[in-house]
Design an enzyme around this catalytic site. Structure first.
Site, PDB file in Angstrom:
ATOM      1  N   LYS A  24       0.839  -1.207   0.000  1.00 58.95           N
ATOM      2  CA  LYS A  24       0.000   0.000   0.000  1.00 58.95           C
ATOM      3  C   LYS A  24       0.876   1.261   0.000  1.00 58.95           C
ATOM      4  CE  LYS A  24      -3.633   0.112   2.855  1.00 58.95           C
ATOM      5  NZ  LYS A  24      -4.904   0.419   2.157  1.00 58.95           N
ATOM      6  N   ARG A  94      -3.216   2.853   8.724  1.00 58.31           N
ATOM      7  CA  ARG A  94      -3.460   1.510   8.156  1.00 58.31           C
ATOM      8  C   ARG A  94      -2.174   0.706   8.150  1.00 58.31           C
ATOM      9  NH1 ARG A  94      -6.472   4.862   4.385  1.00 58.31           N
ATOM     10  NH2 ARG A  94      -8.640   4.162   4.190  1.00 58.31           N
ATOM     11  N   GLY A 103      -7.660  -8.351   6.248  1.00 56.13           N
ATOM     12  CA  GLY A 103      -8.299  -8.615   7.537  1.00 56.13           C
ATOM     13  C   GLY A 103      -7.322  -8.787   8.671  1.00 56.13           C
ATOM     14  N   MET A 105      -5.531  -6.438  10.127  1.00 57.27           N
ATOM     15  CA  MET A 105      -5.846  -5.393  11.104  1.00 57.27           C
ATOM     16  C   MET A 105      -6.809  -4.413  10.472  1.00 57.27           C
ATOM     17  SD  MET A 105      -3.506  -2.543  12.944  1.00 57.27           S
ATOM     18  CE  MET A 105      -4.375  -0.980  13.005  1.00 57.27           C
ATOM     19  N   ARG A 338      -3.413  -1.537  -6.594  1.00 61.45           N
ATOM     20  CA  ARG A 338      -2.584  -2.754  -6.528  1.00 61.45           C
ATOM     21  C   ARG A 338      -2.937  -3.644  -7.710  1.00 61.45           C
ATOM     22  NH1 ARG A 338      -5.485  -5.365  -1.157  1.00 61.45           N
ATOM     23  NH2 ARG A 338      -7.583  -5.345  -2.004  1.00 61.45           N
ATOM     24  N   HIS A 456      -4.225 -44.504  -4.737  1.00 59.16           N
ATOM     25  CA  HIS A 456      -4.778 -45.060  -5.968  1.00 59.16           C
ATOM     26  C   HIS A 456      -5.925 -44.199  -6.488  1.00 59.16           C
ATOM     27  CE1 HIS A 456      -7.515 -47.748  -8.232  1.00 59.16           C
ATOM     28  NE2 HIS A 456      -6.372 -48.173  -8.759  1.00 59.16           N
ATOM     29  N   SER A 764      13.023 -42.950 -16.171  1.00 62.69           N
ATOM     30  CA  SER A 764      11.831 -42.158 -15.879  1.00 62.69           C
ATOM     31  C   SER A 764      11.620 -42.232 -14.380  1.00 62.69           C
ATOM     32  CB  SER A 764      10.646 -42.734 -16.638  1.00 62.69           C
ATOM     33  OG  SER A 764       9.495 -41.995 -16.315  1.00 62.69           O
ATOM     34  N   ASN A 768       6.515 -40.844  -7.115  1.00 69.44           N
ATOM     35  CA  ASN A 768       5.573 -41.249  -6.056  1.00 69.44           C
ATOM     36  C   ASN A 768       6.241 -42.294  -5.165  1.00 69.44           C
ATOM     37  OD1 ASN A 768       3.856 -39.755  -7.590  1.00 69.44           O
ATOM     38  ND2 ASN A 768       2.561 -41.455  -8.235  1.00 69.44           N
ATOM     39  N   CYS A 831       7.709 -39.240 -14.171  1.00 68.01           N
ATOM     40  CA  CYS A 831       6.337 -39.631 -14.496  1.00 68.01           C
ATOM     41  C   CYS A 831       5.513 -39.804 -13.233  1.00 68.01           C
ATOM     42  CB  CYS A 831       6.318 -40.910 -15.340  1.00 68.01           C
ATOM     43  SG  CYS A 831       6.990 -42.338 -14.489  1.00 68.01           S
ATOM     44  N   TYR A 851      12.181 -34.381 -20.085  1.00 69.84           N
ATOM     45  CA  TYR A 851      10.734 -34.150 -20.110  1.00 69.84           C
ATOM     46  C   TYR A 851      10.117 -34.405 -18.749  1.00 69.84           C
ATOM     47  CZ  TYR A 851      10.240 -39.216 -20.223  1.00 69.84           C
ATOM     48  OH  TYR A 851      10.302 -40.546 -19.897  1.00 69.84           O
TER      49      TYR A 851
END
Lengths: 882, 882
Positions: A24, A94, A103, A105, A338, A456, A764, A768, A831, A851
């Site tokens: 601000k 402010r 929010g 303050m 802004r 899954h 690759s 996970n 992957c 990739y």
């Protein structure tokens, strides 16, 4: 320290000083500098706030002196003075940090009013009611925000007054009423805090500054920063600005506006205003604001001036702005500007338009859209307005975006049946397994009680572009009895629920859904994206349909085709089960031969959809027990089907049972003990490729061996694959190139990548499983503690959603370096689910991957993230890792 | 290549040229050099064999010429000639690689005989029968070994001849019979191979050499090398040696002997001989050989000469020798000498004696005993003679050494009950779990159908020093019905079986067992060991008893105390279950407080047993569901005990269920979600330590946090531990030092060890879990494929038994380097099962670990292995890893 500049007068700063002056403050200075009408004022820096905490909540030496000298400058500029009995200076105070924290303050307006200056204000404005109302509001705000008097006390007094006076709304109270209220408010302050309401304006300012500093570390602010990953070290600035009044009659008013439409991106301002009102009146919702267009009629001069200012702002900031303004007695003032928040659709249109208008270059246009935002335009959404009213009954992980409305079912078979009957259903399960595939495909959405972002259910749903809420731990699912409970409610089969896959929320009943629409600018924008991108983007797709979707989204091949799902179709599962229960190799081979033609057709479909592009096919990965039933009832039924006794099948099920199946007899360990599976799959892949090659279709198969950890595994299996493939190719006399590589998902594969790369043509990374093993976090079970980990700050992010660069990333770096050291042509990709996560895509770019591969609906996201990374590398914002 | 020396005449080589000349050839040269009576001959090098294969089974240029010139030298030396009609040279041809491979290829004796030289032999010896018998034997051996005629053919002809002549044994056949047999043998060769039996001695030699080369890669040899980890690249030498005959009358004979007793180590020769016999007659077992002592009477001159040679050999080789000798017509010849194989007891005694005799230095004495051998003297063994006769019904993994005989039971409770009744029992289960602890403790031995070298059964049994055979996959256990089946047999409860934990064999019935005895030299020997050792050796011990055993075996502290077993005792399990099912923190705390005094007593006992030495205590590690029942029947019973409903307990059991518990809610993840467990354990440890400190007992507790992967985990938990501990120490006003460190068993902990070491005072590598996670091998499930991996040569060794240096080792190296980079005082140890494996101990030495920790019964093994490593480093045989 005393020579440090703690305070900047508006105009002393620029828009680039956000870190020091807050958003601000920096923009108020900037607007002042470019000649826009900003009420004068000054900003106390964020550094001051940090010093305040370092000094144990004390002010640094020299701060007050600097405030006083800037105040003097302000008084001078305004021709007004604090506590002046003729022309009293009133200011707003402010907070404002570098990152917007709405929010955190509340604002304090009208600071400088006291029992004496209120009289001066009456005299000056000739408006007694206005002055007493301003004073009343000031005590209420200051009392609440600065002195921490419970705001209910003031509200109660106001309500009593209205009752006493027999009026309904505040505006009906007279000057005398308000004056009486001021007395009551002051009494409340005395009763609650034991001190009288401060009368000296400088004292008021000091207290307000302290309150702003304190507010930086209130619970609300800390939680907010934790939630949005905002560093706690930023600190807040304090903006002190001379007051202007939008409530001084019908030639006064206040409003907010966007310079372009934040929903659609249309190049037309969008906003609203109220005449004779202060900002808080707009928020209070007592009067309905008018759209900006009406201002043209109401206040044509102000309107024209505002439109000019919008142009100036856009030309200056080169972006869509979100502004606040007030006009007092016919004079316009800018209170804030802004960068405007916008939807994905708007972001794309604004970026494309602004490039065409010559405001920004293409690079900037591409950077203007956040990759994650694209999810919005690719999936159905709940109507945001209806959502506000709806009841959330549970919250799980936002496992796959989109919205889904349907009747609850608990079994895949029921999902299929009801969908056939024309009903929309949502499949609810404790967790899903490959057996549920068909049910998942026909359901509108999936809800599970267990499992994380790579469970899954989550992985399959994202692949299908289907809404999924996973791991809603509060839910208890009783599949056998066809109901679930949550928070004391019981939801039976066929009751309606609604899912928001983008937030993880679950609602009771049916809610309206908004369809996705790809704006006209989308295609053009994505073309620009690809001109910057260096990293390839492939997709994870198991069916021709998924492959087509992904190709339409710009996928440059398939990085992962999981072949196990193909075995679950009714026509094949029986043959596959026959293979599992067969007593010798010959019968196993026989059973597999009946699957071969089906499997071949699968690959023909996928190869066609990806004509000319590489297709990576992973050999069968899951442990065999996943293909057999576990409940006695089902065992009995399937034993009959397979023509063996219950005892025989039960004994096979028991012998295949694993304590930790994730680290069990799966991946390449299957073909090592059962070579005939690999033989069948290799034949299906190569025969499909040959058939298409003969028809002139260009096919580029890449056979991927999963769960590799040891060089000799690859050596042994590659030899078998090459033998079969080369014999078929030779026999058919075609030219067909294929590759053999490995999925890298086991830590040992990373640590011995130099050895493995001597055999593998590509790596690759299956991030996970690699994340599971590197952390020792079972993705099926970590829901029991991972939320605590995030809450207690042990981990910043779920490592299954965003790649853990410090740990897992380190292991991948080791693997890439070792692998490329012995095989300079090694192709490297990812992957896992991280292939579609923007932060992880950037990391892959930095580490010179060839990739990334992700689910079809995340392909555009990955493309954009890859373009961002490439641009950021060019501008020196990021660097390649060594 | 032609200038390469392919052939060494005996005496041209030395004993140090084993690699080139094979063990036999090198020692024949050595014995020649030191003047012992060795029949002359020459050795064709192992390099020649390797070249033979490189050239596609062709001889290198120049080989035959070198053979011929050495042959000429031999003929010259002997005054005999190949094919000579007066004085024909006869030779033996034997293989011999650098490492002894018994039975790889049979010996060919009497090469050089043919239809003509047999006549010369008759004339020369005047012994027609001897000559025809020699020729007959030669054709049979050469036909079988070199020409690959089925040996049954010759045996059949021999049997027919005996039948025809009406005699029972070979020796009853006359010269004429044998001559007739020679004709038949030659006909067999012609019939089977289509060629006549080669008559030229040089041709015979060529063929025999080829046969030896070929034999290097016959299936038997390849399997043998795979089995015993012998490199396939060694190649075999060929030894051609002039014949001497032990069967030329009663002044001839042949024998074998050890220079000292190979069972006890007593300094007295031990061997046997036969008069008028060739080596094969000793083996055939038709006549019973006499012990060497009898030779003193039979052939005093030979005996004295032999005793002199034994002295010479021991003085020269500085070790106990295993020799073969023949005497022909009163003249002694040495045919072989090699280092004698011996039992552990013998090895220790010989080493200690030889040092005292001044033959060897202490360093050499220590190196003379193989660490793994020590297992023999620390555990009961089956009587080897009885074992030969017994029937093996199954074979599993040799999970914990020793022997056990007992009646079969299938439930821990039955084991306890029957043991109380005075019966010896063996606990048989599909797999064991912590609930079975008490039953395992009372059983003689444990047999499981599932699980690897680090399965629960294996680890716990080794800790207890109890015999265990694990993962006998052929066995199917029906616990509910109290029987198991294997290979068609059914074994019911209370039937007797016997286990050999050193081989993994399972026998039906009761077999005699030999108790271990620690020879008088053991203590002295182990003292020497410790003077060389650099690496600390601690033990893994969970009870004061185990701690005492280990301390007696030389443990220098405890590297791992698992606290979970302490919760399974009847008096505690109920309280702990109450904790698990408690609805709020307060009730959890209350339940835990009832365990605190017990847990404190545990630690007091262990601290006392290890007074003055460090004791590392691991905080509770296993997932909570391990403490709850899983069968409905048990759930009902325990619900009653805990005073909750079946449904409540069932629902808790279901909610705690994990798909992959190894990577689930365990280790440090428990105290993060349940801080009160850590609080109770810290209090128990520190209060125990304080109580003893006050009594003047020196206590060094080290608190270990398990399953760490993230710095913040350690930060958070260490803070809690230190807070509690320091408060207790301050309150009690004692001086007590304690350490807080982490178990490193998660790959991410290794990769971020630099971060973690800033908080941890020690790293103890839990290589069991680290191996599981690095390979993605669940130790409970890998039995399904690991045997295939070893069989197919994908892995050389079970990585749970011997540390995988290439993969897991690499990860540990990264961790140690990173950890010491940020914390130079970091103590580094290993507490997985590898801590007791000699190869892994050497690796730990090379990587500058501070200590290894292993089960009590492996402490002497680890001490010896550590001493070996230190000595080998000094002699430059191994180097520290960088």
């Amino acid at each position: 320290m005393a020579d440090k500049q703690f305070v900047y007068f508006f105009g002393e700063g620029t828009k680039d000083m956000k870190k020091l002056l807050g958003g601000k403050g920096a923009n108020l200075s900037e607007m002042t500098n470019i000649g826009l009408p900003v009420p004068p004022g000054f900003t106390i820096t964020t550094e001051t706030c940090n010093l305040f905490y370092e000094l144990g909540k004390k002010w640094p030496e020299g701060l007050w002196e600097q405030v006083l000298s800037n105040l003097a400058k302000l008084e001078n500029k305004m021709g007004m003075k604090f506590n002046d009995l003729v022309n009293p200076l009133l200011v707003s105070v402010r907070s404002g940090s570098a990152v917007s924290m709405p929010g955190m303050m509340d604002t304090v307006l009208n600071l400088g009013l006291n029992d004496k200056t209120v009289q001066a204000l009456i005299k000056k404005t000739g408006n007694e009611r206005f002055a007493w109302d301003a004073y009343r509001r000031f005590i209420q705000m200051f009392g609440d925000v600065v002195m921490e008097v419970k705001h209910e006390k003031f509200e109660h007094a106001l309500t009593s007054m209205k009752k006493k006076k027999g009026v309904k709304v505040d505006t009906e109270l007279t000057a005398a009423d308000l004056k009486e209220l001021v007395d009551e408010y002051k009494k409340i302050v005395m009763d609650e805090k034991g001190v009288s309401f401060p009368q000296d304006a400088k004292e008021q300012l000091k207290m307000a500054m302290n309150a702003v500093f304190d507010s930086w570390n209130n619970n609300r602010a800390i939680s907010y920063r934790n939630l949005y990953d905002i560093p706690h070290s930023l600190g807040t600035a304090v903006n002190v600005q001379s007051m202007v009044f939008g409530n001084m009659g019908n030639d006064s008013g206040t409003g907010v506006a966007f310079t372009r439409n934040p929903s659609t991106g249309e190049n037309k301002q969008d906003g609203e205003y109220l005449l004779n009102a202060q900002g808080e009146d707009v928020v209070a919702g007592i009067r309905t604001p008018l759209t900006i267009d009406n201002l043209k009629k109401d206040m044509p001069k102000i309107y024209d001036q505002l439109m000019d200012i919008f142009k100036t702002l856009e030309n200056h900031y080169k972006d869509m702005q979100d502004i606040e303004f007030t006009f007092q007695e016919g004079t316009l003032y800018m209170l804030q500007t802004r960068t405007g928040k916008r939807t994905a659709a708007s972001a794309i249109r604004v970026a494309v338009d602004m490039f065409k208008e010559g405001l920004i270059d293409k690079k900037t246009a591409v950077l203007r859209v956040e990759p994650d935002q694209l999810d919005q335009i690719l999936h159905k959404r709940l109507d945001p307005k209806e959502k506000e009213k709806a009841k959330v009954i549970a919250k799980g992980l936002p496992a796959s975006p989109g919205a889904a409305v349907g009747k609850v079912v608990f079994h895949a078979a029921d999902a299929v049946k009801e969908a056939k009957d024309g009903f929309k259903v949502i499949l609810v399960r404790t967790e899903t397994s490959p057996e549920d595939i068909e049910g998942m495909a026909t359901a509108q959405g999936i809800l599970t009680a267990r499992g994380g972002m790579t469970s899954h259910a989550a992985v399959v749903a994202r692949g299908m572009g289907k809404c999924c809420v996973a791991g809603a731990e509060a839910i208890k699912v009783f599949e056998k009895s066809d109901y679930f409970t949550v928070g004391g409610i019981r939801i039976n089969k066929d009751e309606w629920i609604t899912l928001d896959g983008g937030t993880g929320e679950v609602f009771l009943g049916q809610m309206p859904v908004v369809d996705p629409e790809l704006s006209g600018s989308f295609g053009e924008f994505m073309e620009w994206v690809d001109t910057f991108r260096k990293l390839g983007v492939r997709t994870n797709a198991d069916t021709p349909k998924d492959a087509e979707v992904a190709r339409n989204f710009g996928a440059e091949g398939i990085g992962l085709t999981r072949t196990e799902h193909m075995f679950f179709e009714a026509s094949r599962i029986k043959a596959f089960r026959k293979m599992i229960v067969a007593k010798d190799e010959e019968s196993r081979r026989e059973a597999l031969m009946t699957i071969l033609p089906f499997q071949k057709q699968d690959f023909i479909g996928i190869f066609k959809a990806m004509e000319g592009l590489p297709v990576t096919i992973r050999l069968l990965d899951p442990p065999l027990h996943e293909f057999l039933p576990s409940e006695d009832k089902d065992i009995a039924e399937i034993a009959k089907e397979l023509d063996i006794t219950f005892e025989e099948l039960k004994s096979i099920v028991v012998s295949l049972h694993e304590i930790n199946p994730m680290m069990g007899h799966r991946g390449c360990r299957l073909p090592i003990t059962h070579p005939e599976i690999l033989e069948m799959q290799t034949r299906a892949i190569i025969e499909a490729a040959i058939e298409l090659t003969k028809k002139g279709v260009v096919v580029k198969p890449e056979i991927m061996i999963p769960v590799v950890g040891i060089l000799n595994e690859v050596k042994l299996l590659k030899k078998q694959i090459v033998q079969i493939a080369d014999a078929l190719i030779k026999k058919n006399n075609v030219k067909l190139d294929y590759k053999v590589g490995t999925m890298i998902e086991v830590p040992r594969a990373c640590l011995t990548a130099d050895e493995i790369a001597t055999e593998a043509e590509f790596f690759s990374f299956g991030t996970n499983d690699l994340t599971q093993l590197t952390f020792a976090f079972s993705r099926d079970d970590s829901g029991k503690f991972l939320p605590d980990y995030i809450k207690k700050g042990i981990l910043e992010k779920d490592p299954f959603a965003t790649l853990d660069q410090v740990g897992v990333g380190e292991l991948i770096k080791i693997a890439v370096a070792k692998g490329r050291a012995t095989n300079k042509d090694l192709k490297v990709g990812i992957c896992g689910e991280h292939g579609g996560d923007p932060a992880s895509v950037e990391w892959c770019h930095k580490n010179s991957f060839n990739y990334v591969s992700c689910s079809p609906y995340r392909v555009p996201i990955a493309r954009l993230a890859a373009a961002h990374a490439a641009i950021k590398e060019k501008t020196g914002e990021i660097f390649r890792d060594k």
